[in-house]
Design an enzyme around this catalytic site. Structure first.
Site, mmCIF file in Angstrom:
data_model
loop_
_atom_site.group_PDB
_atom_site.id
_atom_site.type_symbol
_atom_site.label_atom_id
_atom_site.label_comp_id
_atom_site.label_asym_id
_atom_site.label_seq_id
_atom_site.Cartn_x
_atom_site.Cartn_y
_atom_site.Cartn_z
ATOM 1 N N SER A 171 0.850 -1.198 0.000
ATOM 2 C CA SER A 171 0.000 0.000 0.000
ATOM 3 C C SER A 171 0.882 1.244 0.000
ATOM 4 C CB SER A 171 -0.882 0.032 1.256
ATOM 5 O OG SER A 171 -1.673 -1.126 1.333
ATOM 6 N N GLU A 451 -4.487 -3.236 -6.764
ATOM 7 C CA GLU A 451 -4.821 -1.860 -7.176
ATOM 8 C C GLU A 451 -5.266 -1.003 -5.995
ATOM 9 O OE1 GLU A 451 -3.949 -0.393 -9.561
ATOM 10 O OE2 GLU A 451 -3.518 -1.980 -10.990
HETATM 11 C C1 ST9 Z 1 -1.646 -3.788 -9.072
HETATM 12 C C2 ST9 Z 1 -2.024 -4.444 -10.381
HETATM 13 O O1 ST9 Z 1 -2.088 -4.088 -8.007
HETATM 14 C C3 ST9 Z 1 -3.122 -5.473 -10.332
HETATM 15 C C4 ST9 Z 1 -3.727 -5.873 -11.644
HETATM 16 C C5 ST9 Z 1 -2.891 -5.630 -12.834
HETATM 17 C C6 ST9 Z 1 -3.580 -5.617 -14.103
HETATM 18 C C7 ST9 Z 1 -2.776 -4.972 -15.166
HETATM 19 C C8 ST9 Z 1 -3.364 -4.921 -16.506
HETATM 20 C C9 ST9 Z 1 -4.584 -4.122 -16.729
HETATM 21 C C10 ST9 Z 1 -4.423 -2.646 -16.682
HETATM 22 C C11 ST9 Z 1 -4.174 -2.002 -17.972
HETATM 23 C C12 ST9 Z 1 -3.823 -0.612 -17.799
HETATM 24 C C13 ST9 Z 1 -3.323 0.013 -19.049
HETATM 25 C C14 ST9 Z 1 -3.073 1.490 -18.920
HETATM 26 C C15 ST9 Z 1 -4.141 2.365 -19.324
HETATM 27 C C16 ST9 Z 1 -3.912 3.764 -19.472
HETATM 28 C C17 ST9 Z 1 -4.918 4.564 -20.191
HETATM 29 C C18 ST9 Z 1 -4.477 6.000 -20.609
HETATM 30 N N1 ST9 Z 1 -5.356 9.524 -8.496
HETATM 31 O O2 ST9 Z 1 -1.670 11.064 -1.276
HETATM 32 P P1 ST9 Z 1 -0.217 10.974 -1.570
HETATM 33 C C19 ST9 Z 1 -0.585 10.498 -6.850
HETATM 34 S S1 ST9 Z 1 -0.498 -2.559 -9.237
HETATM 35 C C20 ST9 Z 1 -4.332 10.090 -9.151
HETATM 36 O O3 ST9 Z 1 0.707 11.949 -0.941
HETATM 37 P P2 ST9 Z 1 1.500 8.789 -0.722
HETATM 38 C C21 ST9 Z 1 -0.523 11.999 -6.980
HETATM 39 O O4 ST9 Z 1 0.429 12.319 -7.956
HETATM 40 C C22 ST9 Z 1 -0.175 -1.957 -7.607
HETATM 41 N N2 ST9 Z 1 -3.132 10.304 -8.576
HETATM 42 O O5 ST9 Z 1 0.187 9.485 -1.256
HETATM 43 C C23 ST9 Z 1 -0.073 12.397 -5.576
HETATM 44 O O6 ST9 Z 1 0.525 13.658 -5.536
HETATM 45 P P3 ST9 Z 1 -0.399 14.990 -5.298
HETATM 46 C C24 ST9 Z 1 -1.221 -1.045 -7.186
HETATM 47 C C25 ST9 Z 1 -2.983 9.967 -7.289
HETATM 48 O O7 ST9 Z 1 1.414 8.693 0.763
HETATM 49 C C26 ST9 Z 1 0.936 11.309 -5.267
HETATM 50 O O8 ST9 Z 1 0.358 10.120 -5.836
HETATM 51 N N3 ST9 Z 1 -0.853 -0.387 -5.965
HETATM 52 C C27 ST9 Z 1 -4.016 9.399 -6.548
HETATM 53 O O9 ST9 Z 1 2.714 9.359 -1.314
HETATM 54 C C28 ST9 Z 1 1.177 11.118 -3.794
HETATM 55 O O10 ST9 Z 1 -0.061 11.008 -3.166
HETATM 56 C C29 ST9 Z 1 -1.604 0.561 -5.464
HETATM 57 O O11 ST9 Z 1 -2.637 0.904 -5.991
HETATM 58 C C30 ST9 Z 1 -5.243 9.170 -7.213
HETATM 59 N N4 ST9 Z 1 -6.283 8.581 -6.626
HETATM 60 O O12 ST9 Z 1 1.265 7.336 -1.363
HETATM 61 C C31 ST9 Z 1 -1.097 1.198 -4.221
HETATM 62 N N5 ST9 Z 1 -3.581 9.139 -5.295
HETATM 63 O O13 ST9 Z 1 -1.154 14.743 -4.038
HETATM 64 C C32 ST9 Z 1 -2.178 1.597 -3.293
HETATM 65 C C33 ST9 Z 1 -2.295 9.539 -5.252
HETATM 66 O O14 ST9 Z 1 0.580 16.089 -5.213
HETATM 67 N N6 ST9 Z 1 -1.718 2.660 -2.423
HETATM 68 N N7 ST9 Z 1 -1.919 10.039 -6.447
HETATM 69 O O15 ST9 Z 1 -1.307 15.082 -6.481
HETATM 70 C C34 ST9 Z 1 -2.076 3.951 -2.629
HETATM 71 O O16 ST9 Z 1 -2.797 4.280 -3.552
HETATM 72 C C35 ST9 Z 1 -1.528 4.942 -1.630
HETATM 73 O O17 ST9 Z 1 -2.578 5.722 -1.152
HETATM 74 C C36 ST9 Z 1 -0.412 5.852 -2.215
HETATM 75 C C37 ST9 Z 1 0.148 6.605 -1.013
HETATM 76 C C38 ST9 Z 1 0.655 4.978 -2.839
HETATM 77 C C39 ST9 Z 1 -0.964 6.813 -3.262
HETATM 78 P P1 FAD Z 2 -0.209 -4.206 2.846
HETATM 79 O O1 FAD Z 2 0.029 -2.867 2.276
HETATM 80 O O2 FAD Z 2 0.821 -4.788 3.732
HETATM 81 O O3 FAD Z 2 -1.597 -4.177 3.611
HETATM 82 C C1 FAD Z 2 -1.951 -5.116 4.638
HETATM 83 C C2 FAD Z 2 -3.261 -4.658 5.274
HETATM 84 O O4 FAD Z 2 -3.057 -3.400 5.924
HETATM 85 C C3 FAD Z 2 -4.383 -4.427 4.260
HETATM 86 O O5 FAD Z 2 -5.610 -4.814 4.809
HETATM 87 C C4 FAD Z 2 -4.375 -2.925 4.055
HETATM 88 O O6 FAD Z 2 -5.653 -2.414 3.695
HETATM 89 C C5 FAD Z 2 -3.939 -2.428 5.417
HETATM 90 N N1 FAD Z 2 -3.234 -1.163 5.312
HETATM 91 C C6 FAD Z 2 -1.985 -0.943 4.846
HETATM 92 N N2 FAD Z 2 -1.681 0.353 4.902
HETATM 93 C C7 FAD Z 2 -2.751 0.980 5.390
HETATM 94 C C8 FAD Z 2 -3.063 2.339 5.698
HETATM 95 N N3 FAD Z 2 -2.189 3.326 5.473
HETATM 96 N N4 FAD Z 2 -4.285 2.611 6.216
HETATM 97 C C9 FAD Z 2 -5.192 1.631 6.435
HETATM 98 N N5 FAD Z 2 -4.946 0.339 6.179
HETATM 99 C C10 FAD Z 2 -3.750 0.013 5.656
HETATM 100 N N6 FAD Z 2 1.480 -4.920 -7.667
HETATM 101 C C11 FAD Z 2 2.094 -4.372 -8.742
HETATM 102 O O7 FAD Z 2 2.872 -3.450 -8.597
HETATM 103 N N7 FAD Z 2 1.840 -4.836 -9.995
HETATM 104 C C12 FAD Z 2 0.992 -5.858 -10.234
HETATM 105 O O8 FAD Z 2 0.783 -6.236 -11.374
HETATM 106 C C13 FAD Z 2 0.346 -6.467 -9.119
HETATM 107 N N8 FAD Z 2 -0.466 -7.544 -9.282
HETATM 108 C C14 FAD Z 2 -0.915 -8.222 -8.178
HETATM 109 C C15 FAD Z 2 -1.561 -9.453 -8.327
HETATM 110 C C16 FAD Z 2 -1.915 -10.192 -7.229
HETATM 111 C C17 FAD Z 2 -2.566 -11.508 -7.396
HETATM 112 C C18 FAD Z 2 -1.651 -9.689 -5.919
HETATM 113 C C19 FAD Z 2 -2.004 -10.472 -4.697
HETATM 114 C C20 FAD Z 2 -1.062 -8.473 -5.767
HETATM 115 C C21 FAD Z 2 -0.657 -7.738 -6.883
HETATM 116 N N9 FAD Z 2 0.035 -6.541 -6.745
HETATM 117 C C22 FAD Z 2 0.627 -5.957 -7.823
HETATM 118 C C23 FAD Z 2 0.283 -5.984 -5.433
HETATM 119 C C24 FAD Z 2 -0.955 -5.331 -4.812
HETATM 120 O O9 FAD Z 2 -1.245 -4.130 -5.425
HETATM 121 C C25 FAD Z 2 -0.674 -5.199 -3.314
HETATM 122 O O10 FAD Z 2 -0.774 -6.501 -2.777
HETATM 123 C C26 FAD Z 2 -1.633 -4.259 -2.627
HETATM 124 O O11 FAD Z 2 -1.400 -2.949 -3.053
HETATM 125 C C27 FAD Z 2 -1.529 -4.336 -1.101
HETATM 126 O O12 FAD Z 2 -0.213 -4.328 -0.659
HETATM 127 P P2 FAD Z 2 0.301 -5.455 0.373
HETATM 128 O O13 FAD Z 2 -0.086 -6.771 -0.186
HETATM 129 O O14 FAD Z 2 1.728 -5.229 0.635
HETATM 130 O O15 FAD Z 2 -0.543 -5.232 1.673
#
Ligand code: ST9
Ligand code: FAD
Length: 611
Positions: A171, A451
């Site tokens: 995350s 995601e």
């Molecule tokens: C994954 C993949 O899980 C799973 C499936 C894969 C499938 C792949 C294939 C299909 C997809 C195809 C896609 C093709 C592409 C298409 C393109 C089309 C044109 N919205 O709040 P801050 C940015 S992958 C926009 O301070 P922290 C923003 O720049 C792994 N931007 O957070 C912001 O700066 P500012 C997925 C956003 O404490 C900056 O981030 N992993 C948004 O630094 C910093 O934000 C995750 O999703 C937003 N909603 O970081 C991670 N939010 O504020 C989940 C932030 O200045 N964790 N930004 O604008 C999070 O989202 C966290 O909250 C964090 C925190 C990383 C953002």
């Molecule tokens: P953690 O971040 O360790 O979270 C553990 C628990 O704590 C969760 O319940 C979470 O909600 C909670 N938690 C953590 N932080 C906070 C917070 N700040 N506030 C409240 N609750 C919190 N990643 C890629 O980059 N590319 C990929 O293609 C991709 N594909 C994936 C496919 C699969 C099958 C899986 C399992 C994961 C994939 N991921 C990918 C990674 C996926 O995006 C992460 O697993 C996800 O973002 C959560 O991170 P984590 O597993 O480390 O859990």
């Protein structure tokens, strides 16, 4: 017959009869895509998915990709390879691309309606085939060099990945430690280990382009801590001729799949550990030659979050239709009104509890579809504005607001409804591999995790899309609901329930906003907000879904008179969905509001050892 059951009538009803997508088809940037063509696209896509793409999904679950640690490579099941080829040959993936990249200009609402089919039939295939869509991000953000790369990705149909996650950075993406070091020739060498990478390796495309977040080192002014210090690099599996795209199969780049996870579900999707630069350089290019990694990656993430919500909805929809088919055939027990021991046995659809369950499934699946397509109407506006060289900031804002709801609400509702209702409808048979639901339940769970987990979606919704946005987008949405409620329509009882629910949700958001405003003096009140952001995510999801269902139900109600046969049944079902959802879900929002309002800090003050 395969596991996949689509609901084309419901899709076209939403698009054309509720959301007025006629108004965007056949005109402006969608000039070549009129309604007739759009309907043909949906029918063809449905046919391909049902007859060709669905079966390998079950097969791939039983015989998942094989990882060879010697060659550090993944071999895909033959059935998936064949389905992948058929999908790529069909060219339907071009619907998602702009014409300038070899696509067919298509409004997002129609794209998502079409993609619902593949995401219900074989979601892993969508992910494997997303390379050309990734190319769009490379194209939009790229230099001339990157634009050439993007064109090769499309023309040669390469695979692609999004690589953020590391063992200690899930995350918290900003905790990532993978490093990038600038080389004399302008390329970068990437070093580190990423995990959980979807489609990290496969043997279906001649190349894979990895979009990797890494922290540049040794360059002044960039690569600081957190997400802002991350840059996005293009790292190919094989090196290639930049001009022609020809792949040099003897020039393997130093990025390897070093493990494939054994998972609960979505098994045909290879989830890889990826190691960069272990004994051999992993060469990459900085996308756009600018250090804006997190901004660029969020363009991918936004699309992927919409995709995950659509996948969840599509799985619940096919799950419900499978459960319905089973319930109409399964004979068990007598009607409650004929308790005699020798009373005739009836199909289980005669039992009130089964009807409760079926209506819960039906109304939820239809609500989620409306939510996805309604969100896509704002993407249509953004898309049309862009084609005219302007921005539609209001539509951008509402789309941003709705995305965490699409991702978080759809995934939670779909996975729980599949597990507690669709599987349950089959009785013990639901637990067997003979029927698709056990796979659906396993495969849909991931939607709440990747995601960004549901917790992250709740925080994104409240802190970023409501507070940081200063209530602009939520104001637009609330106004639309208010305007609807001040009008009149045939579903009067549902309108009343909706009015009460709208007040409950507004009060919930108001209470949390007050807590945030007072947090300067009472810093710990931020915890009280944090204890409730997931609650607000789900409550807003319930409200928007109920509103959309009532809109759809009223359209159906007005058309009921004069309709006959299947169409009459369909319309009656739409009214019933709205009534069921409103009467069973919305009253719960008052209880949710009360729980939110009475949140104390007890949970935060409890010593960890007392848990
Ligand atoms: C994954 C993949 O899980 C799973 C499936 C894969 C499938 C792949 C294939 C299909 C997809 C195809 C896609 C093709 C592409 C298409 C393109 C089309 C044109 N919205 O709040 P801050 C940015 S992958 C926009 O301070 P922290 C923003 O720049 C792994 N931007 O957070 C912001 O700066 P500012 C997925 C956003 O404490 C900056 O981030 N992993 C948004 O630094 C910093 O934000 C995750 O999703 C937003 N909603 O970081 C991670 N939010 O504020 C989940 C932030 O200045 N964790 N930004 O604008 C999070 O989202 C966290 O909250 C964090 C925190 C990383 C953002
Ligand atoms: P953690 O971040 O360790 O979270 C553990 C628990 O704590 C969760 O319940 C979470 O909600 C909670 N938690 C953590 N932080 C906070 C917070 N700040 N506030 C409240 N609750 C919190 N990643 C890629 O980059 N590319 C990929 O293609 C991709 N594909 C994936 C496919 C699969 C099958 C899986 C399992 C994961 C994939 N991921 C990918 C990674 C996926 O995006 C992460 O697993 C996800 O973002 C959560 O991170 P984590 O597993 O480390 O859990």
């Amino acid at each position: 017959m395969t596991h996949f059951k689509s609901n084309l009538r419901d899709i076209t009803f939403d698009l054309f009869e509720v959301l007025d997508r006629d108004s965007v088809l056949g005109t402006g940037p969608a000039e070549d895509m009129d309604r007739e063509t759009a309907e043909a696209v949906l029918t063809e896509m449905e046919h391909l998915c049902a007859t060709r793409l669905a079966e390998p999904y079950a097969e791939g679950d039983r015989n998942p990709p094989i990882y060879d640690p010697q060659t550090r490579s993944v071999t895909m099941p033959e059935s998936t390879k064949s389905a992948f080829k058929q999908y790529m040959d069909s060219d339907w993936w071009r619907l998602e691309l702009p014409e300038e990249l070899g696509g067919q200009d298509t409004p997002p609402s129609l794209r998502w309606a079409a993609m619902e089919q593949i995401l219900g039939a074989n979601p892993a295939l969508y992910m494997y085939s997303a390379g050309p869509k990734f190319a769009q991000v490379v194209h939009v953000n790229g230099t001339e060099r990157d634009k050439k790369i993007a064109q090769h990705m499309v023309n040669r149909q390469w695979g692609a990945t999004m690589i953020l996650t590391e063992p200690d950075a899930g995350s918290d993406v900003g905790a990532g430690r993978t490093r990038a070091t600038l080389q004399a020739d302008g390329t970068w060498h990437i070093e580190g280990v990423k995990r959980f990478i979807t489609s990290g390796d496969q043997d279906m495309t001649e190349n894979i382009m990895h979009l990797v977040l890494a922290r540049p080192s040794g360059v002044e002014g960039v690569g600081g801590p957190g997400t802002k210090g991350l840059s996005l690099f293009l790292v190919p599996k094989y090196m290639f001729d930049l001009e022609t795209g020809e792949v040099f199969t003897d020039q393997r780049n130093g990025v390897y799949a070093t493990n494939v996870e054994k998972k609960m579900g979505l098994k045909v999707s290879a989830t890889c550990e990826m190691t960069f630069g272990d004994g051999q350089p992993a060469v990459g290019w900085l996308l756009g030659e600018v250090h804006e990694g997190i901004v660029q990656m969020f363009q991918v993430i936004e699309h992927a979050r919409m995709m995950v919500g659509t996948k969840a909805m599509a799985t619940l929809s096919t799950g419900y239709l499978n459960a319905l088919e089973y319930a109409k055939q399964r004979v068990q027990g007598a009607d409650m009104l004929t308790p005699a021991k020798d009373a005739p046995r009836v199909t289980i659809t005669h039992h009130p509890d089964v009807r409760r369950s079926l209506l819960t499934q039906k109304s939820t699946a239809e609500a989620l579809r409306l939510l996805v397509l309604f969100t896509a109407t704002f993407q249509d506006r953004v898309w049309i504005a862009e084609s005219e060289g302007r921005r539609d900031e209001e539509a951008e804002g509402v789309n941003d607001l709705l995305l965490p709801i699409v991702k978080g609400y759809c995934s939670e509702r779909a996975w729980t409804t599949l597990g507690t209702e669709s599987l349950q409808t089959f009785g013990g048979s639901g637990f067997l591999q003979e029927y698709p639901i056990e796979q659906y339940v396993r495969d849909a769970k991931i939607d709440t995790l990747y995601e960004g987990t549901t917790a992250i979606q709740g925080q994104d919704l409240f802190f970023r899309k409501i507070i940081k946005d200063q209530g602009r987008a939520i104001g637009v949405l609330s106004k639309q609901i208010e305007e609807f409620l001040t009008g009149a329509g045939p579903l009067t009882r549902e309108r009343e329930l909706l009015g009460r629910a709208a007040q409950d949700v507004a009060q919930m958001i108001g209470t949390l906003t007050q807590l945030m405003m007072g947090a300067g003096e009472q810093p710990k009140d931020v915890y009280r907000v944090g204890l409730n952001t997931s609650r607000v995510l789900m409550a807003l999801g319930d409200l928007v879904c109920a509103w959309l269902l009532v809109r759809a139900g009223e359209v159906a109600s007005q058309r009921l008179e004069g309709a006959s046969g299947d169409e009459r049944d369909f319309l009656a079902g739409k009214v019933a969905s709205a009534q069921w959802f409103c009467s069973t879900r919305l009253p719960q929002l008052t209880a949710e509001r009360k729980m939110l309002e009475s949140t104390t800090l007890d949970a935060m003050e409890l010593p960890e050892s007392a848990f």
